[in-house]
Design an enzyme around this catalytic site. Structure first.
Site, PDB file in Angstrom:
ATOM      1  N   GLN A 111       2.142  85.431 -34.697  1.00  0.00           N
ATOM      2  CA  GLN A 111       1.393  86.680 -34.464  1.00  0.00           C
ATOM      3  C   GLN A 111      -0.107  86.378 -34.505  1.00  0.00           C
ATOM      4  OE1 GLN A 111       3.351  90.167 -36.779  1.00  0.00           O
ATOM      5  NE2 GLN A 111       4.009  88.299 -37.832  1.00  0.00           N
ATOM      6  N   ASN A 112      -0.451  85.157 -34.865  1.00  0.00           N
ATOM      7  CA  ASN A 112      -1.854  84.796 -35.055  1.00  0.00           C
ATOM      8  C   ASN A 112      -2.512  84.448 -33.719  1.00  0.00           C
ATOM      9  OD1 ASN A 112      -1.221  85.125 -37.731  1.00  0.00           O
ATOM     10  ND2 ASN A 112      -0.938  82.935 -38.118  1.00  0.00           N
ATOM     11  N   VAL A 113      -3.811  84.673 -33.670  1.00  0.00           N
ATOM     12  CA  VAL A 113      -4.547  84.429 -32.412  1.00  0.00           C
ATOM     13  C   VAL A 113      -5.510  83.253 -32.572  1.00  0.00           C
ATOM     14  CG1 VAL A 113      -4.384  86.847 -31.700  1.00  0.00           C
ATOM     15  CG2 VAL A 113      -6.346  86.128 -33.069  1.00  0.00           C
ATOM     16  N   HIS A 129       0.802  87.762 -29.955  1.00  0.00           N
ATOM     17  CA  HIS A 129      -0.328  88.692 -29.845  1.00  0.00           C
ATOM     18  C   HIS A 129      -1.476  88.064 -29.081  1.00  0.00           C
ATOM     19  CE1 HIS A 129       1.259  90.988 -33.611  1.00  0.00           C
ATOM     20  NE2 HIS A 129       1.872  91.359 -32.518  1.00  0.00           N
ATOM     21  N   CYS A 140     -13.899  91.179 -12.785  1.00  0.00           N
ATOM     22  CA  CYS A 140     -13.438  90.228 -11.755  1.00  0.00           C
ATOM     23  C   CYS A 140     -12.282  89.367 -12.245  1.00  0.00           C
ATOM     24  CB  CYS A 140     -14.607  89.336 -11.327  1.00  0.00           C
ATOM     25  SG  CYS A 140     -15.090  88.107 -12.576  1.00  0.00           S
ATOM     26  N   CYS A 158     -19.837  88.868 -18.120  1.00  0.00           N
ATOM     27  CA  CYS A 158     -19.580  87.862 -17.075  1.00  0.00           C
ATOM     28  C   CYS A 158     -20.797  87.818 -16.139  1.00  0.00           C
ATOM     29  CB  CYS A 158     -18.337  88.339 -16.332  1.00  0.00           C
ATOM     30  SG  CYS A 158     -17.952  87.487 -14.807  1.00  0.00           S
ATOM     31  N   THR A 198       3.948  86.674 -43.167  1.00  0.00           N
ATOM     32  CA  THR A 198       3.778  87.947 -42.462  1.00  0.00           C
ATOM     33  C   THR A 198       4.258  89.088 -43.348  1.00  0.00           C
ATOM     34  OG1 THR A 198       4.297  89.233 -40.475  1.00  0.00           O
ATOM     35  CG2 THR A 198       6.017  87.741 -41.265  1.00  0.00           C
ATOM     36  N   SER A 199       3.538  90.211 -43.264  1.00  0.00           N
ATOM     37  CA  SER A 199       3.926  91.396 -44.041  1.00  0.00           C
ATOM     38  C   SER A 199       5.097  92.114 -43.359  1.00  0.00           C
ATOM     39  CB  SER A 199       2.727  92.348 -44.163  1.00  0.00           C
ATOM     40  OG  SER A 199       2.280  92.710 -42.846  1.00  0.00           O
ATOM     41  N   ALA A 242       1.992  79.476 -48.348  1.00  0.00           N
ATOM     42  CA  ALA A 242       2.643  78.737 -47.255  1.00  0.00           C
ATOM     43  C   ALA A 242       2.270  77.258 -47.279  1.00  0.00           C
ATOM     44  CB  ALA A 242       2.257  79.364 -45.918  1.00  0.00           C
TER      45      ALA A 242
HETATM   46  N1  APR Z   1       0.751  81.927 -47.812  1.00  0.00           N
HETATM   47  C1  APR Z   1       1.757  82.682 -47.304  1.00  0.00           C
HETATM   48  N2  APR Z   1       1.671  84.020 -47.146  1.00  0.00           N
HETATM   49  C2  APR Z   1       0.523  84.598 -47.535  1.00  0.00           C
HETATM   50  C3  APR Z   1      -0.571  83.886 -48.087  1.00  0.00           C
HETATM   51  C4  APR Z   1      -0.412  82.486 -48.208  1.00  0.00           C
HETATM   52  N3  APR Z   1      -1.386  81.717 -48.722  1.00  0.00           N
HETATM   53  N4  APR Z   1      -1.563  84.776 -48.371  1.00  0.00           N
HETATM   54  C5  APR Z   1      -1.101  85.990 -48.003  1.00  0.00           C
HETATM   55  N5  APR Z   1       0.138  85.893 -47.527  1.00  0.00           N
HETATM   56  C6  APR Z   1       1.013  86.930 -47.004  1.00  0.00           C
HETATM   57  C7  APR Z   1       0.788  88.312 -47.567  1.00  0.00           C
HETATM   58  O1  APR Z   1       1.580  88.495 -48.739  1.00  0.00           O
HETATM   59  C8  APR Z   1       1.295  89.186 -46.409  1.00  0.00           C
HETATM   60  O2  APR Z   1       2.679  89.403 -46.528  1.00  0.00           O
HETATM   61  O3  APR Z   1       0.735  87.018 -45.623  1.00  0.00           O
HETATM   62  C9  APR Z   1       1.008  88.340 -45.167  1.00  0.00           C
HETATM   63  C10 APR Z   1      -0.191  88.817 -44.367  1.00  0.00           C
HETATM   64  O4  APR Z   1       0.162  90.062 -43.822  1.00  0.00           O
HETATM   65  P1  APR Z   1      -0.788  90.715 -42.719  1.00  0.00           P
HETATM   66  O5  APR Z   1      -2.204  90.570 -43.132  1.00  0.00           O
HETATM   67  O6  APR Z   1      -0.237  92.077 -42.444  1.00  0.00           O
HETATM   68  O7  APR Z   1      -0.612  89.775 -41.439  1.00  0.00           O
HETATM   69  P2  APR Z   1       0.502  89.853 -40.327  1.00  0.00           P
HETATM   70  O8  APR Z   1       1.830  90.126 -40.929  1.00  0.00           O
HETATM   71  O9  APR Z   1       0.358  88.634 -39.505  1.00  0.00           O
HETATM   72  O10 APR Z   1       0.029  91.127 -39.458  1.00  0.00           O
HETATM   73  C11 APR Z   1       0.748  91.400 -38.277  1.00  0.00           C
HETATM   74  O11 APR Z   1      -0.854  93.087 -37.674  1.00  0.00           O
HETATM   75  O12 APR Z   1      -2.999  93.839 -37.559  1.00  0.00           O
HETATM   76  C12 APR Z   1      -2.000  93.259 -36.835  1.00  0.00           C
HETATM   77  O13 APR Z   1      -2.313  91.959 -34.921  1.00  0.00           O
HETATM   78  C13 APR Z   1      -2.395  91.910 -36.329  1.00  0.00           C
HETATM   79  O14 APR Z   1      -0.933  90.034 -35.898  1.00  0.00           O
HETATM   80  C14 APR Z   1      -1.338  90.975 -36.880  1.00  0.00           C
HETATM   81  C15 APR Z   1      -0.203  91.913 -37.236  1.00  0.00           C
HETATM   82 ZN    ZN Z   2     -16.667  89.095 -13.797  1.00  0.00          ZN
END
Ligand code: APR
Ligand code: ZN
Length: 261
Positions: A111-113, A129, A140, A158, A198-199, A242
Protein backbone atom coordinates in the site's frame (compact mmCIF):
# COMPACT_ATOMS: atom_id res chain seq x y z
CA UNK A 1 -6.78 -19.04 15.62
CA UNK A 2 -6.53 -21.51 18.45
CA UNK A 3 -6.34 -20.24 22.02
CA UNK A 4 -2.73 -21.30 22.48
CA UNK A 5 -1.66 -19.41 19.32
CA UNK A 6 -2.65 -16.15 21.02
CA UNK A 7 -0.41 -16.75 24.00
CA UNK A 8 2.66 -18.38 22.43
CA UNK A 9 5.78 -16.40 23.14
CA UNK A 10 7.09 -14.30 20.22
CA UNK A 11 10.20 -16.50 19.76
CA UNK A 12 8.07 -19.60 19.20
CA UNK A 13 5.91 -17.65 16.77
CA UNK A 14 9.03 -16.62 14.82
CA UNK A 15 10.04 -20.27 14.58
CA UNK A 16 6.49 -21.38 13.71
CA UNK A 17 6.16 -18.69 11.01
CA UNK A 18 9.45 -19.74 9.44
CA UNK A 19 8.27 -23.38 9.38
CA UNK A 20 5.00 -22.37 7.71
CA UNK A 21 6.87 -20.28 5.11
CA UNK A 22 9.23 -23.18 4.33
CA UNK A 23 6.33 -25.62 3.90
CA UNK A 24 4.22 -23.19 1.81
CA UNK A 25 4.20 -23.27 -1.97
CA UNK A 26 2.97 -19.75 -2.81
CA UNK A 27 3.69 -17.02 -0.29
CA UNK A 28 2.45 -13.45 -0.76
CA UNK A 29 3.04 -10.42 1.48
CA UNK A 30 0.73 -7.46 2.03
CA UNK A 31 2.58 -4.47 3.49
CA UNK A 32 1.55 -1.08 4.82
CA UNK A 33 3.15 2.06 6.18
CA UNK A 34 4.40 0.21 9.28
CA UNK A 35 7.15 -1.52 7.30
CA UNK A 36 8.58 1.91 6.34
CA UNK A 37 8.40 3.46 9.83
CA UNK A 38 11.95 2.22 10.56
CA UNK A 39 13.06 4.01 7.39
CA UNK A 40 11.91 7.28 8.92
CA UNK A 41 8.58 7.55 7.08
CA UNK A 42 5.72 8.23 9.52
CA UNK A 43 2.65 5.98 9.38
CA UNK A 44 -0.78 7.45 8.72
CA UNK A 45 -2.58 6.23 11.85
CA UNK A 46 -1.54 5.68 15.44
CA UNK A 47 1.39 7.30 17.24
CA UNK A 48 3.06 9.99 15.10
CA UNK A 49 0.72 9.27 12.21
CA UNK A 50 0.26 11.82 9.39
CA UNK A 51 -3.51 11.75 9.94
CA UNK A 52 -2.90 13.06 13.46
CA UNK A 53 -1.59 16.25 11.81
CA UNK A 54 -3.70 16.46 8.68
CA UNK A 55 -7.30 15.55 7.87
CA UNK A 56 -6.94 12.93 5.11
CA UNK A 57 -10.15 14.10 3.44
CA UNK A 58 -8.70 17.62 3.35
CA UNK A 59 -5.28 16.77 1.95
CA UNK A 60 -5.44 13.33 0.40
CA UNK A 61 -8.79 13.27 -1.39
CA UNK A 62 -8.89 13.76 -5.15
CA UNK A 63 -11.64 16.39 -4.80
CA UNK A 64 -9.54 18.50 -2.42
CA UNK A 65 -6.61 18.17 -4.82
CA UNK A 66 -8.72 19.26 -7.82
CA UNK A 67 -10.27 22.10 -5.80
CA UNK A 68 -6.98 23.46 -4.49
CA UNK A 69 -3.91 21.66 -5.86
CA UNK A 70 -1.55 24.27 -4.41
CA UNK A 71 -2.80 23.63 -0.87
CA UNK A 72 -2.49 19.88 -1.20
CA UNK A 73 0.95 20.22 -2.72
CA UNK A 74 2.01 22.55 0.07
CA UNK A 75 0.55 20.58 2.97
CA UNK A 76 0.96 16.95 2.19
CA UNK A 77 3.04 16.30 -0.80
CA UNK A 78 6.00 18.56 -0.09
CA UNK A 79 6.06 17.01 3.41
CA UNK A 80 6.05 13.54 1.84
CA UNK A 81 8.62 14.47 -0.84
CA UNK A 82 11.13 15.51 1.78
CA UNK A 83 10.67 12.32 3.78
CA UNK A 84 10.60 10.04 0.74
CA UNK A 85 13.65 11.57 -0.92
CA UNK A 86 15.93 10.50 1.96
CA UNK A 87 14.30 7.21 2.91
CA UNK A 88 16.28 4.00 2.54
CA UNK A 89 15.06 0.39 2.84
CA UNK A 90 15.20 -1.10 6.35
CA UNK A 91 15.59 -4.79 7.42
CA UNK A 92 11.87 -5.39 6.82
CA UNK A 93 12.19 -4.53 3.13
CA UNK A 94 15.53 -6.38 2.91
CA UNK A 95 14.07 -9.48 4.60
CA UNK A 96 11.13 -9.70 2.19
CA UNK A 97 13.51 -9.25 -0.79
CA UNK A 98 15.69 -12.07 0.65
CA UNK A 99 12.66 -14.36 1.01
CA UNK A 100 11.88 -13.69 -2.67
CA UNK A 101 15.45 -14.54 -3.72
CA UNK A 102 15.26 -17.73 -1.61
CA UNK A 103 12.18 -18.65 -3.67
CA UNK A 104 9.95 -18.40 -0.59
CA UNK A 105 8.01 -15.22 -1.44
CA UNK A 106 6.34 -14.69 -4.78
CA UNK A 107 4.82 -11.19 -4.59
CA UNK A 108 4.67 -8.16 -2.35
CA UNK A 109 1.38 -6.27 -2.50
CA UNK A 110 2.23 -2.92 -0.98
CA UNK A 111 0.00 0.00 0.00
CA UNK A 112 3.11 2.17 0.28
CA UNK A 113 4.11 4.69 -2.37
CA UNK A 114 7.77 4.97 -1.29
CA UNK A 115 9.33 2.44 -3.69
CA UNK A 116 11.44 0.96 -0.84
CA UNK A 117 10.56 -2.68 -1.61
CA UNK A 118 11.99 -2.29 -5.12
CA UNK A 119 15.01 -0.40 -3.77
CA UNK A 120 15.63 -3.33 -1.37
CA UNK A 121 15.64 -5.76 -4.32
CA UNK A 122 12.08 -7.12 -4.41
CA UNK A 123 11.23 -7.79 -8.05
CA UNK A 124 7.54 -8.72 -7.98
CA UNK A 125 5.88 -5.73 -6.29
CA UNK A 126 2.27 -4.66 -6.80
CA UNK A 127 1.87 -0.95 -5.96
CA UNK A 128 -1.74 -1.02 -4.81
CA UNK A 129 -1.85 2.75 -4.17
CA UNK A 130 0.47 3.74 -6.99
CA UNK A 131 3.74 5.45 -6.21
CA UNK A 132 5.20 8.84 -5.50
CA UNK A 133 8.21 8.34 -7.73
CA UNK A 134 6.43 9.67 -10.81
CA UNK A 135 4.34 12.78 -11.51
CA UNK A 136 1.90 13.18 -14.40
CA UNK A 137 0.81 16.43 -16.09
CA UNK A 138 -2.97 16.75 -15.82
CA UNK A 139 -3.13 18.55 -19.17
CA UNK A 140 -0.78 16.80 -21.57
CA UNK A 141 -0.17 13.59 -19.62
CA UNK A 142 3.63 13.97 -19.62
CA UNK A 143 5.18 11.71 -16.92
CA UNK A 144 8.31 12.87 -15.09
CA UNK A 145 10.35 11.63 -12.12
CA UNK A 146 9.39 13.42 -8.89
CA UNK A 147 13.07 13.89 -8.02
CA UNK A 148 13.59 15.77 -11.31
CA UNK A 149 10.98 18.41 -10.50
CA UNK A 150 12.19 21.44 -8.55
CA UNK A 151 9.47 22.14 -6.02
CA UNK A 152 10.03 25.90 -6.23
CA UNK A 153 6.59 26.87 -7.53
CA UNK A 154 3.53 25.32 -5.92
CA UNK A 155 1.81 23.56 -7.54
CA UNK A 156 4.65 22.31 -9.78
CA UNK A 157 3.81 22.74 -13.45
CA UNK A 158 4.69 21.04 -16.70
CA UNK A 159 6.32 23.07 -19.49
CA UNK A 160 2.86 23.09 -21.13
CA UNK A 161 1.52 24.95 -18.07
CA UNK A 162 -0.46 21.95 -16.80
CA UNK A 163 -0.31 21.03 -13.09
CA UNK A 164 1.61 17.90 -12.10
CA UNK A 165 -0.08 15.31 -9.88
CA UNK A 166 1.70 12.39 -8.21
CA UNK A 167 0.93 8.92 -9.56
CA UNK A 168 -0.25 7.78 -6.13
CA UNK A 169 -3.93 6.98 -5.59
CA UNK A 170 -5.85 9.67 -3.73
CA UNK A 171 -8.85 8.85 -1.57
CA UNK A 172 -11.89 8.91 -3.84
CA UNK A 173 -9.96 7.34 -6.73
CA UNK A 174 -10.13 3.75 -7.93
CA UNK A 175 -7.23 1.34 -7.45
CA UNK A 176 -5.35 1.01 -10.79
CA UNK A 177 -7.11 -1.85 -12.59
CA UNK A 178 -3.96 -3.86 -13.29
CA UNK A 179 -2.80 -3.60 -9.66
CA UNK A 180 -6.20 -4.66 -8.38
CA UNK A 181 -6.43 -7.62 -10.76
CA UNK A 182 -2.92 -8.83 -9.94
CA UNK A 183 -3.44 -8.40 -6.18
CA UNK A 184 -6.72 -10.33 -6.24
CA UNK A 185 -5.08 -13.08 -8.28
CA UNK A 186 -2.20 -13.25 -5.80
CA UNK A 187 -4.51 -13.24 -2.77
CA UNK A 188 -6.76 -15.98 -4.13
CA UNK A 189 -3.92 -18.26 -5.25
CA UNK A 190 -1.49 -18.06 -2.33
CA UNK A 191 -1.34 -20.61 0.49
CA UNK A 192 0.25 -18.15 2.92
CA UNK A 193 -0.15 -14.37 3.23
CA UNK A 194 2.20 -12.41 5.51
CA UNK A 195 0.49 -9.13 6.51
CA UNK A 196 3.06 -6.67 7.79
CA UNK A 197 2.73 -3.11 9.04
CA UNK A 198 -0.84 -2.32 8.07
CA UNK A 199 -3.75 -1.21 10.24
CA UNK A 200 -5.97 -3.13 7.79
CA UNK A 201 -8.69 -0.46 7.84
CA UNK A 202 -8.55 0.84 4.24
CA UNK A 203 -10.47 -1.01 1.55
CA UNK A 204 -10.04 -2.74 -0.80
CA UNK A 205 -6.45 -3.43 0.35
CA UNK A 206 -7.67 -4.74 3.72
CA UNK A 207 -9.85 -7.28 1.92
CA UNK A 208 -6.86 -9.03 0.34
CA UNK A 209 -6.07 -11.05 3.52
CA UNK A 210 -9.76 -11.94 3.85
CA UNK A 211 -9.77 -13.12 0.23
CA UNK A 212 -6.64 -15.17 0.91
CA UNK A 213 -8.23 -16.73 4.01
CA UNK A 214 -11.44 -17.50 2.10
CA UNK A 215 -9.31 -19.25 -0.55
CA UNK A 216 -7.83 -21.49 2.16
CA UNK A 217 -4.58 -19.65 2.81
CA UNK A 218 -3.00 -19.13 6.23
CA UNK A 219 -2.73 -15.42 7.16
CA UNK A 220 -0.03 -14.32 9.61
CA UNK A 221 0.33 -10.72 10.84
CA UNK A 222 3.50 -8.88 11.83
CA UNK A 223 2.68 -5.72 13.76
CA UNK A 224 3.32 -4.25 17.24
CA UNK A 225 -0.47 -3.87 17.58
CA UNK A 226 -3.51 -6.03 16.78
CA UNK A 227 -5.72 -5.05 13.84
CA UNK A 228 -9.29 -5.94 12.76
CA UNK A 229 -7.77 -9.05 11.13
CA UNK A 230 -6.37 -10.31 14.45
CA UNK A 231 -8.34 -13.14 16.02
CA UNK A 232 -10.57 -13.48 12.96
CA UNK A 233 -8.78 -13.64 9.62
CA UNK A 234 -5.22 -14.12 10.79
CA UNK A 235 -4.00 -17.36 12.39
CA UNK A 236 -1.92 -15.26 14.77
CA UNK A 237 -0.13 -11.95 15.22
CA UNK A 238 3.64 -11.91 15.63
CA UNK A 239 3.83 -8.86 17.88
CA UNK A 240 6.83 -6.76 17.03
CA UNK A 241 8.42 -4.19 14.75
CA UNK A 242 8.67 -5.34 11.16
CA UNK A 243 12.42 -4.71 10.84
CA UNK A 244 13.67 -7.11 13.52
CA UNK A 245 10.77 -9.54 13.13
CA UNK A 246 11.05 -10.04 9.37
CA UNK A 247 14.81 -10.33 9.65
CA UNK A 248 14.58 -13.02 12.37
CA UNK A 249 11.96 -14.96 10.45
CA UNK A 250 14.05 -14.78 7.27
CA UNK A 251 17.17 -15.93 9.15
CA UNK A 252 15.22 -18.96 10.44
CA UNK A 253 13.90 -19.74 6.92
CA UNK A 254 17.43 -19.53 5.50
CA UNK A 255 18.75 -21.96 8.16
CA UNK A 256 15.88 -24.41 7.60
CA UNK A 257 16.41 -24.38 3.84
CA UNK A 258 20.17 -24.86 4.27
CA UNK A 259 19.58 -27.81 6.62
CA UNK A 260 17.43 -29.46 3.95
CA UNK A 261 20.21 -29.43 1.35
N1 APR B 1 6.66 -2.39 12.29
C1 APR B 1 5.49 -2.96 11.92
N2 APR B 1 4.30 -2.34 12.00
C2 APR B 1 4.31 -1.09 12.50
C3 APR B 1 5.48 -0.42 12.92
C4 APR B 1 6.70 -1.13 12.79
N3 APR B 1 7.87 -0.59 13.17
N4 APR B 1 5.13 0.82 13.37
C5 APR B 1 3.79 0.91 13.22
N5 APR B 1 3.30 -0.22 12.72
C6 APR B 1 1.93 -0.57 12.39
C7 APR B 1 0.86 0.14 13.19
O1 APR B 1 0.56 -0.60 14.37
C8 APR B 1 -0.31 0.12 12.20
O2 APR B 1 -1.05 -1.07 12.34
O3 APR B 1 1.74 -0.17 11.05
C9 APR B 1 0.37 0.15 10.83
C10 APR B 1 0.30 1.50 10.14
O4 APR B 1 -1.05 1.72 9.82
P1 APR B 1 -1.43 2.93 8.86
O5 APR B 1 -0.66 4.14 9.26
O6 APR B 1 -2.92 2.99 8.83
O7 APR B 1 -0.86 2.50 7.43
P2 APR B 1 -1.56 1.60 6.34
O8 APR B 1 -2.25 0.45 6.97
O9 APR B 1 -0.53 1.32 5.32
O10 APR B 1 -2.65 2.62 5.72
C11 APR B 1 -3.38 2.16 4.60
O11 APR B 1 -4.34 4.35 4.32
O12 APR B 1 -4.16 6.62 4.36
C12 APR B 1 -4.16 5.53 3.54
O13 APR B 1 -3.17 5.45 1.43
C13 APR B 1 -2.87 5.39 2.80
O14 APR B 1 -1.84 3.35 2.03
C14 APR B 1 -2.37 4.01 3.17
C15 APR B 1 -3.62 3.32 3.68
ZN1 ZN C 1 1.88 19.13 -19.74
Amino acid sequence: MTANDCFMNPNDLIQQTAEIIVSSKHVVALTGAGVSVESGIPPFRGKGGLWEKFDPLEVAHIQSFMRNPERVWRLLISEMKGILADARPNPAHAGLARLESLGKLKTVITQNVDGLHQLAGSRDVIEFHGNFAMLRCMDCGLRVKTVDVAMTDMPPRCHCGGIYRPECVFFGEPIPMQALDRAQMAASSCDLMLVAGTSAVVQPAAFMPVMARQSGAVVIEINPEPTPLTGSTSKYLVRGKAGITVRRITDEVEQMLAARR
